[in-house]
Write a protein that holds these residues in place. Structure first.
Motif, PDB file in Angstrom:
ATOM      1  N   CYS A  17       0.751  -1.287   0.020  1.00  0.00           N
ATOM      2  CA  CYS A  17      -0.057  -0.028   0.053  1.00  0.00           C
ATOM      3  C   CYS A  17       0.846   1.495  -0.027  1.00  0.00           C
ATOM      4  N   GLY A  18       2.337   0.964   0.118  1.00  0.00           N
ATOM      5  CA  GLY A  18       2.950   2.260  -0.022  1.00  0.00           C
ATOM      6  C   GLY A  18       4.052   2.443   1.192  1.00  0.00           C
ATOM      7  N   THR A  19       3.624   1.978   2.102  1.00  0.00           N
ATOM      8  CA  THR A  19       4.313   2.085   3.469  1.00  0.00           C
ATOM      9  C   THR A  19       4.213   1.030   4.159  1.00  0.00           C
ATOM     10  N   ALA A  20       5.343   0.941   5.393  1.00  0.00           N
ATOM     11  CA  ALA A  20       5.220  -0.263   6.312  1.00  0.00           C
ATOM     12  C   ALA A  20       4.626   0.214   7.723  1.00  0.00           C
ATOM     13  N   ILE A  21       4.983  -0.231   8.880  1.00  0.00           N
ATOM     14  CA  ILE A  21       4.587   0.661  10.089  1.00  0.00           C
ATOM     15  C   ILE A  21       5.694   1.393  10.482  1.00  0.00           C
ATOM     16  N   GLU A  22       5.304   2.587  10.059  1.00  0.00           N
ATOM     17  CA  GLU A  22       6.569   3.561  10.114  1.00  0.00           C
ATOM     18  C   GLU A  22       6.669   4.062  11.581  1.00  0.00           C
ATOM     19  N   CYS A  23       7.779   3.692  12.133  1.00  0.00           N
ATOM     20  CA  CYS A  23       7.833   3.956  13.539  1.00  0.00           C
ATOM     21  C   CYS A  23       9.462   4.530  13.971  1.00  0.00           C
ATOM     22  N   SER A  24       9.690   5.385  14.741  1.00  0.00           N
ATOM     23  CA  SER A  24      10.914   5.921  14.939  1.00  0.00           C
ATOM     24  C   SER A  24      11.571   4.747  15.918  1.00  0.00           C
ATOM     25  N   MET A  25      12.917   4.690  15.800  1.00  0.00           N
ATOM     26  CA  MET A  25      13.748   3.661  16.438  1.00  0.00           C
ATOM     27  C   MET A  25      15.082   4.071  16.748  1.00  0.00           C
ATOM     28  N   SER A  26      15.661   3.498  17.745  1.00  0.00           N
ATOM     29  CA  SER A  26      16.938   3.188  18.337  1.00  0.00           C
ATOM     30  C   SER A  26      17.675   2.240  17.869  1.00  0.00           C
ATOM     31  N   ALA A  27      18.884   2.076  17.375  1.00  0.00           N
ATOM     32  CA  ALA A  27      19.700   0.717  17.144  1.00  0.00           C
ATOM     33  C   ALA A  27      21.130   0.766  17.369  1.00  0.00           C
ATOM     34  N   VAL A  28      21.655  -0.442  17.706  1.00  0.00           N
ATOM     35  CA  VAL A  28      23.002  -0.460  17.675  1.00  0.00           C
ATOM     36  C   VAL A  28      23.476  -1.262  16.600  1.00  0.00           C
ATOM     37  N   ILE A  29      24.392  -0.477  15.774  1.00  0.00           N
ATOM     38  CA  ILE A  29      25.002  -1.183  14.483  1.00  0.00           C
ATOM     39  C   ILE A  29      26.542  -1.278  14.769  1.00  0.00           C
ATOM     40  N   GLN A  30      27.024  -2.080  14.089  1.00  0.00           N
ATOM     41  CA  GLN A  30      28.533  -2.175  14.083  1.00  0.00           C
ATOM     42  C   GLN A  30      29.033  -1.746  12.499  1.00  0.00           C
ATOM     43  N   ILE A  31      29.676  -1.181  12.255  1.00  0.00           N
ATOM     44  CA  ILE A  31      30.396  -0.962  10.925  1.00  0.00           C
ATOM     45  C   ILE A  31      31.673  -1.364  10.714  1.00  0.00           C
ATOM     46  N   VAL A  32      31.700  -2.223   9.369  1.00  0.00           N
ATOM     47  CA  VAL A  32      32.891  -3.052   9.259  1.00  0.00           C
ATOM     48  C   VAL A  32      33.584  -2.685   7.671  1.00  0.00           C
ATOM     49  N   LEU A  33      34.711  -2.309   7.535  1.00  0.00           N
ATOM     50  CA  LEU A  33      35.178  -1.946   6.304  1.00  0.00           C
ATOM     51  C   LEU A  33      35.960  -3.023   5.756  1.00  0.00           C
ATOM     52  N   HIS A  34      35.451  -3.537   4.558  1.00  0.00           N
ATOM     53  CA  HIS A  34      36.405  -4.632   3.887  1.00  0.00           C
ATOM     54  C   HIS A  34      36.975  -3.915   2.679  1.00  0.00           C
ATOM     55  N   ARG A  35      38.052  -3.856   2.667  1.00  0.00           N
ATOM     56  CA  ARG A  35      38.834  -3.179   1.628  1.00  0.00           C
ATOM     57  C   ARG A  35      38.967  -4.156   0.257  1.00  0.00           C
ATOM     58  N   CYS A  36      39.152  -3.402  -0.681  1.00  0.00           N
ATOM     59  CA  CYS A  36      39.298  -4.184  -2.070  1.00  0.00           C
ATOM     60  C   CYS A  36      40.474  -4.998  -2.090  1.00  0.00           C
ATOM     61  N   GLY A  37      40.435  -6.045  -2.456  1.00  0.00           N
ATOM     62  CA  GLY A  37      41.525  -6.885  -2.592  1.00  0.00           C
ATOM     63  C   GLY A  37      41.740  -7.776  -1.346  1.00  0.00           C
ATOM     64  N   ASP A  38      40.893  -7.472  -0.153  1.00  0.00           N
ATOM     65  CA  ASP A  38      41.043  -8.097   1.036  1.00  0.00           C
ATOM     66  C   ASP A  38      39.716  -8.541   1.515  1.00  0.00           C
ATOM     67  N   GLN A  39      38.859  -8.984   0.672  1.00  0.00           N
ATOM     68  CA  GLN A  39      37.328  -9.363   0.871  1.00  0.00           C
ATOM     69  C   GLN A  39      37.141 -10.888   0.951  1.00  0.00           C
ATOM     70  N   PRO A  40      36.399 -11.123   1.633  1.00  0.00           N
ATOM     71  CA  PRO A  40      35.779 -12.574   1.937  1.00  0.00           C
ATOM     72  C   PRO A  40      35.082 -13.149   0.569  1.00  0.00           C
ATOM     73  N   GLU A  41      35.053 -14.340   0.437  1.00  0.00           N
ATOM     74  CA  GLU A  41      34.710 -15.007  -0.712  1.00  0.00           C
ATOM     75  C   GLU A  41      33.116 -14.580  -1.227  1.00  0.00           C
ATOM     76  N   LYS A  42      32.211 -14.208  -0.277  1.00  0.00           N
ATOM     77  CA  LYS A  42      31.139 -13.952  -0.577  1.00  0.00           C
ATOM     78  C   LYS A  42      30.885 -12.633  -1.006  1.00  0.00           C
TER      79      LYS A  42
END
Length: 768
Positions: free
Chosen positions: A641-666
């Motif tokens: 219908c155009g939207t979800a249940i739009e609801c303000s949130m707080s989250a805990v995330i972790q940010i990981v950098l995978h450098r070109c040439g040193d990345q896992p197979e996936k």
């Protein structure tokens, strides 16, 4: 025909691209790595073939030796181009049209990313007047003067819509191509090259054509009138037309029919009757006009008008920037840097070496941007690979119930603050700040999401991949004393929803807002509907009336709506909190509408981007510039219908950098968003995976008109096939079989302009 190198593993792309070009009489000499190319073609009913080519830098040779008695034409749409034939070298500017004969084996050098339209046209397609002027070597038609400007504009429109072309839609282009080309060649030809008396006749005939066009609407237009105007005899004028295998009467009739045909499908003439149109263009008999029209176009005028798309139907409006009214609006205007940096986390700060850190990024007026992405936004936080961030995200639908989702929450109140002459966040969307396109407001709502960020990832460079791990997501509690400790969200069945033109009950169409409470029950989280109401026109503080839900942050006046509390009784919706929007900044100038997702991520709207999952995004610009927003309490596949249940949130995330040439197979060969959960890989496909590059200057408007489930499914299939071949070492035959018997494909969303599909590859399929 449509072709993309993205359908192939990286090591096979160069050869696949070479073969695709060769089929279109183009020989690939050199191409930059990593190789990328897309090709779409359409052959007209009368012989010309139109081929749109987008690619990274390359050097090619045009070879029409297998197409006897053809010419080729190339229009540069974006990039740089120089053409060499023997000792002759021409520099082609954007919009210019290059022409060569079938013996002209020109070398085209395109030193950076580019897009061009190529045409193969039989010489027999042109009348004698044009054939006499066609070059044997190379000829250039400039796009900045006279007929060249008209020719350039027409061909650009063909390139921009090539995937939607049909023979009927292409017919007017084919009819006009010969005339535009004749005029442009005459304008650009030196007197000596016009061939003495033959050239003089061609120039006179061109002036006759122009005179006829000027008087087409005059029912008294006749042979004597035109002959007198040009100081020649009627007999000589008739011989001029015989020299191009035509007659004066037939030519005039065909031009009048074409003008009528164009008016029949033009939105500007939608209120005119067919009789009005035919009389306007010099016809004086409806019956004979209808017979002639059917002979020419194969259908009656009434059938043609009914079947043709004409313009957009106001009853089913579309999101995004309207082409007709904003084509000239600046999309690269200087950016107002609303996202300033907080003390100690500025873009110029140097991140010291040390242990992994945990940051807290609040959603404030200074740390969010509303409705757009930009590579030029200044970061509000800089992190190192491995850092954790507790991040707040505010929904852009909080105004649907101000009491439950804004009142008493100081930061949300400040973000939404809007009084006449005092708007906390003025720009809302990537449109013009003066609301000159459609008059909604600054930014026009061409992009709607409130995004927290951007976050700079130290050391991230183009070619790297950033992984965002979602560790925890919690609904934001209401700040209102009346609803303290409880959380709420909104679902809008909006005009951009898939359902909107297919409703059963009155009034229709309609937009309906449903307010949900998100709570813990029976040991788990669920949502239940509190009430709903039909959206009615709302007036914003600047006095603009919004007939539809078309501009973000307009507070709904509760006194104007009728709340229905008897809604979805005995229904509990399982809660699966997630981010709808996660993006790296696109490598594209100007402001980018936040609604259509693409290979940079963005408004993906896949519920699997929640706690326990990760999303991998390719880096496009230095330091990545990560933005997150559009938090959802729950959403089904399709977001129908155009939207979800739009609801303000707080989250805990972790940010990981995978450098070109040193990345896992996936992550091998990854140039699109990839979701990973504990049990699955989720491959994301889009109708136009890189629409900003592939759709040209009007991409942010055209993407809303060029989406389909089929194209999204095909992109998901191609990416899933490539994923299995590159990461699991399967052959193409093995991959296709496994996709059919063991992989679930689904519709991600059909409401975000650039529709999405996904493939779910279960890890349990692979026993080792």
């Amino acid at each position: 025909m449509r072709f993309t190198t993205n359908a192939y593993p990286k090591e096979e792309r160069w050869e696949a691209w070479r073969f695709a070009l060769k089929r279109k009489s183009v020989l690939l000499n050199v191409m930059s790595e990593p190789a990328y190319g897309e090709l779409s073609s359409h052959r007209g009913a009368n012989g010309p073939e139109f081929i749109s080519i987008s690619s990274t830098s390359q050097n090619v040779t045009i070879d029409l030796s297998d197409r006897a008695d053809h010419i080729w034409m190339v229009q540069l749409l974006e990039g740089e181009l120089s053409a060499t034939l023997g000792a002759q070298t021409l520099v082609v500017r954007e919009g210019d049209v290059l022409i060569g004969g079938n013996d002209a084996r020109a070398v085209l050098d395109l030193p950076r990313d580019h897009r061009f339209l190529m045409m193969h046209v039989p010489r027999a397609f042109f009348g004698p007047a044009v054939r006499n002027l066609l070059p044997a070597d190379l000829s250039l038609i400039a796009s900045d003067t006279g007929a060249g400007r008209l020719l350039s504009a027409m061909l650009r429109s063909v390139a921009d819509t090539i995937n939607e072309l049909t023979s009927d839609r292409l017919r007017p282009v084919e009819l006009s191509l010969s005339e535009f080309l004749l005029t442009a060649l005459l304008e650009g030809a030196p007197a000596r090259s016009l061939g003495g008396s033959a050239g003089a006749r061609a120039m006179l005939l061109e002036r006759v054509f122009q005179s006829i066009e000027m008087h087409l609407s005059d029912p008294t237009l006749n042979l004597q009138f035109v002959a007198t105007e040009h100081g020649i005899s009627m007999r000589y004028l008739q011989k001029l037309f015989e020299s191009i295998d035509d007659s004066f009467g037939h030519y005039v009739k065909q031009r009048r029919l074409e003008r009528c045909r164009m008016d029949l499908v033009s939105p500007l003439h939608a209120q005119k009757s067919i009789s009005d149109i035919l009389f306007q263009w010099g016809f004086n008999d409806s019956a004979s006009f209808s017979r002639s029209f059917r002979e020419r176009y194969g259908v009656s005028p009434r059938e043609y008008r009914k079947a043709s798309p004409g313009g957009e139907d106001d009853s089913v409006p579309q999101r995004g920037s309207p082409v007709a009214r904003t084509a000239d609006a600046p999309t690269d205007e200087p950016l107002e840097l609303e996202a300033a940096t907080e003390p100690g986390i500025g873009a110029d700060d140097v991140v010291p070496a040390g242990d992994v850190r945990h940051h807290h990024l609040r959603a404030t007026v200074d740390t969010v941007h509303w409705g757009y992405l930009s590579r030029n936004l200044r970061p509000v936080l800089r992190v190192r690979s491995g850092d954790y961030v507790t991040i707040e995200a505010v929904t852009h639908h909080a105004g649907d119930d101000h009491e439950r989702m804004i009142d008493g929450d100081p930061e949300v109140e400040r973000i939404y603050h809007w009084e006449k002459g005092d708007k906390a966040i003025n720009r809302r969307g990537a449109g013009p700040m003066d609301a000159s396109a459609v008059g909604r407001g600054a930014g026009e709502g061409f992009g709607v999401h409130i995004m927290t960020g951007p976050i700079a990832i130290a050391g991230a460079e183009r070619g790297d991949v950033v992984e965002v791990r979602f560790l925890e997501m919690t609904p934001r509690p209401s700040g209102s004393a009346k609803f303290a400790g409880r959380s709420f969200g909104s679902n809008v069945a909006a005009y951009w929803g898939f359902h909107y033109g297919d409703m059963l009950t009155e009034p229709k169409p309609r937009e309906v807002v449903t307010i949900y409470e998100v709570e813990r029950r029976h040991g788990g989280h669920c949502a239940h509907a509190v009430y709903n109401y039909r959206y009615v026109p709302q007036t914003d503080p600047n006095g603009v009336v919004h007939q539809r839900y078309d501009y973000p942050g307009v507070i709904v006046d509760p006194e104007m709506v009728t709340k229905n509390f008897n809604v979805l009784r005995d229904v509990e919706v399982p809660v699966r909190p997630h981010f709808g929007f996660v993006a790296m900044a696109p490598a594209h100038d100007g402001l980018i509408d936040s609604v259509p997702p693409a290979n940079f991520g963005g408004n993906i709207d896949n519920w699997r981007m929640g706690a326990g999952g990760s999303v991998f995004l390719p880096v496009n610009v230095a330091e990545g510039l990560l933005s997150l927003g559009d938090p959802h309490a729950s959403q089904g596949d399709s977001e129908l219908c155009g939207t979800a249940i739009e609801c303000s949130m707080s989250a805990v995330i972790q940010i990981v950098l995978h450098r070109c040439g040193d990345q896992p197979e996936k992550l091998r060969d990854l140039d699109y968003p990839l979701i990973e959960t504990r049990d699955e890989w989720v491959i994301l496909g889009f109708s136009q995976p890189n629409y900003l590059r592939d759709l040209g200057g009007k991409a942010q408007s055209d993407i809303y008109k060029q989406s389909s489930i089929e194209s999204a499914m095909r992109d998901a299939f191609r990416k899933a096939r490539r994923f299995l071949m590159t990461t699991r070492g399967l052959t193409e035959d093995e991959a296709i079989s496994l996709l059919s018997v063991g992989v679930d494909f689904g519709v991600t969303q059909i409401v975000n302009g650039n529709w999405g599909a996904h493939a779910i590859i279960r890890k349990a399929l692979f026993v080792h």
